[in-house]
Motif scaffolding. Sequence first.
Motif, PDB file in Angstrom:
ATOM      1  N   ASN A 101       0.816  -1.224   0.000  1.00 55.38           N
ATOM      2  CA  ASN A 101       0.000   0.000   0.000  1.00 55.38           C
ATOM      3  C   ASN A 101       0.844   1.266   0.000  1.00 55.38           C
ATOM      4  OD1 ASN A 101      -2.301  -1.481  -0.113  1.00 55.38           O
ATOM      5  ND2 ASN A 101      -2.834  -1.257   2.065  1.00 55.38           N
ATOM      6  N   GLU A 102       1.618   1.420  -1.049  1.00 54.84           N
ATOM      7  CA  GLU A 102       2.443   2.623  -1.199  1.00 54.84           C
ATOM      8  C   GLU A 102       2.046   3.378  -2.459  1.00 54.84           C
ATOM      9  OE1 GLU A 102       4.309   3.620   1.125  1.00 54.84           O
ATOM     10  OE2 GLU A 102       5.011   1.871   2.259  1.00 54.84           O
ATOM     11  N   ALA A 103       0.768   3.319  -2.813  1.00 48.61           N
ATOM     12  CA  ALA A 103       0.321   3.974  -4.050  1.00 48.61           C
ATOM     13  C   ALA A 103       0.659   5.459  -4.046  1.00 48.61           C
ATOM     14  CB  ALA A 103      -1.180   3.770  -4.244  1.00 48.61           C
ATOM     15  N   GLY A 104       0.632   6.075  -2.869  1.00 50.01           N
ATOM     16  CA  GLY A 104       0.924   7.511  -2.784  1.00 50.01           C
ATOM     17  C   GLY A 104       2.402   7.839  -2.955  1.00 50.01           C
ATOM     18  N   ASN A 105       3.255   6.829  -2.841  1.00 50.02           N
ATOM     19  CA  ASN A 105       4.698   7.086  -2.870  1.00 50.02           C
ATOM     20  C   ASN A 105       5.424   6.501  -4.069  1.00 50.02           C
ATOM     21  OD1 ASN A 105       5.050   8.425  -0.289  1.00 50.02           O
ATOM     22  ND2 ASN A 105       4.558   6.455   0.658  1.00 50.02           N
ATOM     23  N   ILE A 106       5.036   5.287  -4.460  1.00 48.27           N
ATOM     24  CA  ILE A 106       5.928   4.525  -5.325  1.00 48.27           C
ATOM     25  C   ILE A 106       6.144   5.158  -6.695  1.00 48.27           C
ATOM     26  CG2 ILE A 106       4.173   2.914  -6.245  1.00 48.27           C
ATOM     27  CD1 ILE A 106       7.834   2.077  -5.246  1.00 48.27           C
ATOM     28  N   GLY A 107       5.081   5.751  -7.244  1.00 44.75           N
ATOM     29  CA  GLY A 107       5.223   6.395  -8.555  1.00 44.75           C
ATOM     30  C   GLY A 107       6.219   7.532  -8.479  1.00 44.75           C
TER      31      GLY A 107
ATOM     32  N   ASP B   7       6.062  -6.119  -4.677  1.00 44.73           N
ATOM     33  CA  ASP B   7       4.787  -5.666  -4.127  1.00 44.73           C
ATOM     34  C   ASP B   7       3.975  -6.821  -3.558  1.00 44.73           C
ATOM     35  OD1 ASP B   7       2.710  -3.735  -3.584  1.00 44.73           O
ATOM     36  OD2 ASP B   7       1.600  -4.732  -5.205  1.00 44.73           O
ATOM     37  N   ALA B   8       3.469  -6.589  -2.351  1.00 47.18           N
ATOM     38  CA  ALA B   8       2.710  -7.622  -1.643  1.00 47.18           C
ATOM     39  C   ALA B   8       1.260  -7.647  -2.130  1.00 47.18           C
ATOM     40  CB  ALA B   8       2.776  -7.366  -0.145  1.00 47.18           C
ATOM     41  N   ASN B   9       1.082  -7.599  -3.435  1.00 49.02           N
ATOM     42  CA  ASN B   9      -0.260  -7.583  -4.016  1.00 49.02           C
ATOM     43  C   ASN B   9      -1.136  -6.538  -3.331  1.00 49.02           C
ATOM     44  OD1 ASN B   9      -2.171  -8.345  -5.811  1.00 49.02           O
ATOM     45  ND2 ASN B   9      -2.537 -10.382  -4.953  1.00 49.02           N
ATOM     46  N   SER B  10      -0.602  -5.319  -3.170  1.00 49.59           N
ATOM     47  CA  SER B  10      -1.292  -4.271  -2.426  1.00 49.59           C
ATOM     48  C   SER B  10      -2.682  -3.989  -2.982  1.00 49.59           C
ATOM     49  CB  SER B  10      -0.502  -2.966  -2.497  1.00 49.59           C
ATOM     50  OG  SER B  10       0.817  -3.152  -2.088  1.00 49.59           O
ATOM     51  N   PRO B  11      -3.684  -3.952  -2.098  1.00 48.84           N
ATOM     52  CA  PRO B  11      -5.041  -3.656  -2.568  1.00 48.84           C
ATOM     53  C   PRO B  11      -5.196  -2.226  -3.092  1.00 48.84           C
ATOM     54  CG  PRO B  11      -4.991  -3.951  -0.173  1.00 48.84           C
ATOM     55  CD  PRO B  11      -3.649  -4.353  -0.687  1.00 48.84           C
ATOM     56  N   ASP B  12      -4.280  -1.326  -2.772  1.00 47.55           N
ATOM     57  CA  ASP B  12      -4.462   0.077  -3.205  1.00 47.55           C
ATOM     58  C   ASP B  12      -3.932   0.359  -4.611  1.00 47.55           C
ATOM     59  OD1 ASP B  12      -1.719   0.061  -2.950  1.00 47.55           O
ATOM     60  OD2 ASP B  12      -1.611   1.876  -1.725  1.00 47.55           O
ATOM     61  N   GLY B  13      -3.521  -0.696  -5.315  1.00 45.05           N
ATOM     62  CA  GLY B  13      -3.105  -0.471  -6.711  1.00 45.05           C
ATOM     63  C   GLY B  13      -1.654  -0.074  -6.887  1.00 45.05           C
ATOM     64  N   THR B  14      -0.825  -0.274  -5.869  1.00 47.44           N
ATOM     65  CA  THR B  14       0.607   0.024  -5.983  1.00 47.44           C
ATOM     66  C   THR B  14       1.209  -0.688  -7.197  1.00 47.44           C
ATOM     67  OG1 THR B  14       0.810   0.288  -3.587  1.00 47.44           O
ATOM     68  CG2 THR B  14       2.834  -0.139  -4.799  1.00 47.44           C
ATOM     69  N   GLY B  15       0.850  -1.963  -7.355  1.00 54.41           N
ATOM     70  CA  GLY B  15       1.407  -2.776  -8.447  1.00 54.41           C
ATOM     71  C   GLY B  15       1.084  -2.199  -9.815  1.00 54.41           C
ATOM     72  N   LYS B  16      -0.137  -1.725  -9.983  1.00 60.33           N
ATOM     73  CA  LYS B  16      -0.562  -1.128 -11.265  1.00 60.33           C
ATOM     74  C   LYS B  16       0.330   0.052 -11.627  1.00 60.33           C
ATOM     75  CE  LYS B  16      -3.931  -1.719 -14.040  1.00 60.33           C
ATOM     76  NZ  LYS B  16      -3.372  -2.973 -14.338  1.00 60.33           N
ATOM     77  N   ILE B  17       0.583   0.879 -10.610  1.00 57.61           N
ATOM     78  CA  ILE B  17       1.423   2.069 -10.844  1.00 57.61           C
ATOM     79  C   ILE B  17       2.812   1.651 -11.308  1.00 57.61           C
ATOM     80  CG2 ILE B  17       2.485   4.084  -9.745  1.00 57.61           C
ATOM     81  CD1 ILE B  17       0.055   4.075  -7.793  1.00 57.61           C
ATOM     82  N   VAL B  18       3.368   0.643 -10.619  1.00 63.46           N
ATOM     83  CA  VAL B  18       4.716   0.187 -10.977  1.00 63.46           C
ATOM     84  C   VAL B  18       4.725  -0.372 -12.396  1.00 63.46           C
ATOM     85  CG1 VAL B  18       6.621  -1.343 -10.352  1.00 63.46           C
ATOM     86  CG2 VAL B  18       5.227  -0.293  -8.556  1.00 63.46           C
ATOM     87  N   GLN B  19       3.668  -1.102 -12.727  1.00 63.92           N
ATOM     88  CA  GLN B  19       3.568  -1.677 -14.070  1.00 63.92           C
ATOM     89  C   GLN B  19       3.600  -0.569 -15.131  1.00 63.92           C
ATOM     90  OE1 GLN B  19       0.044  -4.076 -14.422  1.00 63.92           O
ATOM     91  NE2 GLN B  19       1.344  -5.879 -14.798  1.00 63.92           N
ATOM     92  N   GLU B  20       2.833   0.465 -14.875  1.00 64.81           N
ATOM     93  CA  GLU B  20       2.833   1.607 -15.790  1.00 64.81           C
ATOM     94  C   GLU B  20       4.233   2.199 -15.915  1.00 64.81           C
ATOM     95  OE1 GLU B  20       0.527   2.719 -17.861  1.00 64.81           O
ATOM     96  OE2 GLU B  20      -0.572   0.931 -17.174  1.00 64.81           O
ATOM     97  N   LYS B  21       4.868   2.387 -14.777  1.00 63.20           N
ATOM     98  CA  LYS B  21       6.205   2.993 -14.788  1.00 63.20           C
ATOM     99  C   LYS B  21       7.208   2.110 -15.513  1.00 63.20           C
ATOM    100  CE  LYS B  21       5.186   6.662 -12.399  1.00 63.20           C
ATOM    101  NZ  LYS B  21       5.106   7.970 -13.098  1.00 63.20           N
TER     102      LYS B  21
END
Length: 400
Positions: free
Chosen positions: A16-22, A55-69
């Motif tokens: 759950n680092e959607a606010g940070n990881i991007g 990513d620990a399969n974060s429910p907040d979409g962290t993984g999606k952001i990383v995928q985009e990046k």
Amino acid sequence: MKQNTQTAVIVIPTYNEAGNIGKMIDYLNETTFPYIEKKNEGLTADWVMKILVVDANSPDGTGKIVQEKSKKYSNTYLLTETTKDGLGAAYFKGFKYAMKELAADFVFEFDADFQHPPETLPSMLKAMEDGYDYVIGSRKIKGGEEPEGRDFMRMLMTEAGGFVARFILFFPFKHFWDVTDPTTGLKVTRVKGFIDQMSFDFDRLYSRKFGYKVQLLLETLNMGAKFKEVPLKFKNRSVGESKFESDTTTEILLSCFKSRWFDPFIQKFLKFGIVGGFGFVVNTLGAKIFKNIFITPESNLSLLNGLCNAAAAELAIISNFIWNNLWTFSKEKIDPSKLLPKFLTFNLSSVITGIIIPSTVIAILTSLFGDQLFLYQIIAIFGLTIPLNWFVYNKIIWKK
Ligand code: GDD
Ligand code: MN
């Protein structure tokens, strides 16, 4: 000119680092890596910098952001865990991947939430260029700092916890003094000789969560890593929540304890102690048994006691030799062809460290401070015989 290309993989576990990881991926790629590429801060190698988010399969979409990046930056990779499995487990997966798939020469442990300033990375790379194997960011040395406005409890936990962790892990040895921040999360480790020599089997982790840190710390240092701390200006978390749980401190300390207890050196010392204790029993009990066997109404008691003790002492020496060879020093077991000379040396050294030296010292102590035999015996056993034997066994009898 010789090309010196080195690959460093920044492993960033996330939950759950959607606010940070991007922002973090952008910052590293746009600001930090170009700065490194320009060989600032005295860097000389051509550093290939990669990012691996676990990513620990974060429910907040962290993984999606990383995928985009990762579409935008070809050096940015995502490894998705099926579930939140703990920080230690995430790093184990990340290290394995970085080594096998990303050709890492160095792996970083790095947080997603900007608490580890990316500005620290170049100085860590520089240290690696200078030949260090293991560099950790410390909040406790000059130039390092804790964030402002920490709540009192967390600060107390860090201070007390850090000290206790150091104590359990290292006391009284060298690293007790030179590792100032044992629970820090910012590190870089050389792959060759260190990461590639480790097992990444989860079962060997004393803690799959934050406690993995201290276990790897002790292990890496024990592998003989050339080690250095660089100042870490630890920041406040930019957004999101800490994954530090109420039981995390206990879990880290337990992990410290287990790491130390199962440390090969400590295990060896414990076995050495048990074998020695058993030898002591053989000596005292053996003398009694011999006496019961050989005593007659005509016996010369002082001669009998002397002989029985000598025979039992020899038995104890034999027992010490056998058990230390089979158990304590099983990894350094003596070659059968050398057993006899080694045993004779062992015998001689036992007489010197167990009788001659302590008896002389006891005699001197008595003449200096009066008659306190029992006290002097304790001093002699723990202060002389045990340390001397430990030294002789390691450096002479079972020298690798
Ligand atoms: N994949 C995965 N799985 N990531 C995790 C997990 C997990 O179970 N738990 C935490 N993370 C990620 C977080 O998303 C973050 O990127 C990083 O690991 C650190 O977690 P934080 O929750 O931010 O830890 P902290 O700030 O409380 O603790 C920091 O300071 C400690 C020392 O006081 C970290 O740097 C710790 O490593 C350090 O021990
Ligand atoms: Mn954090």
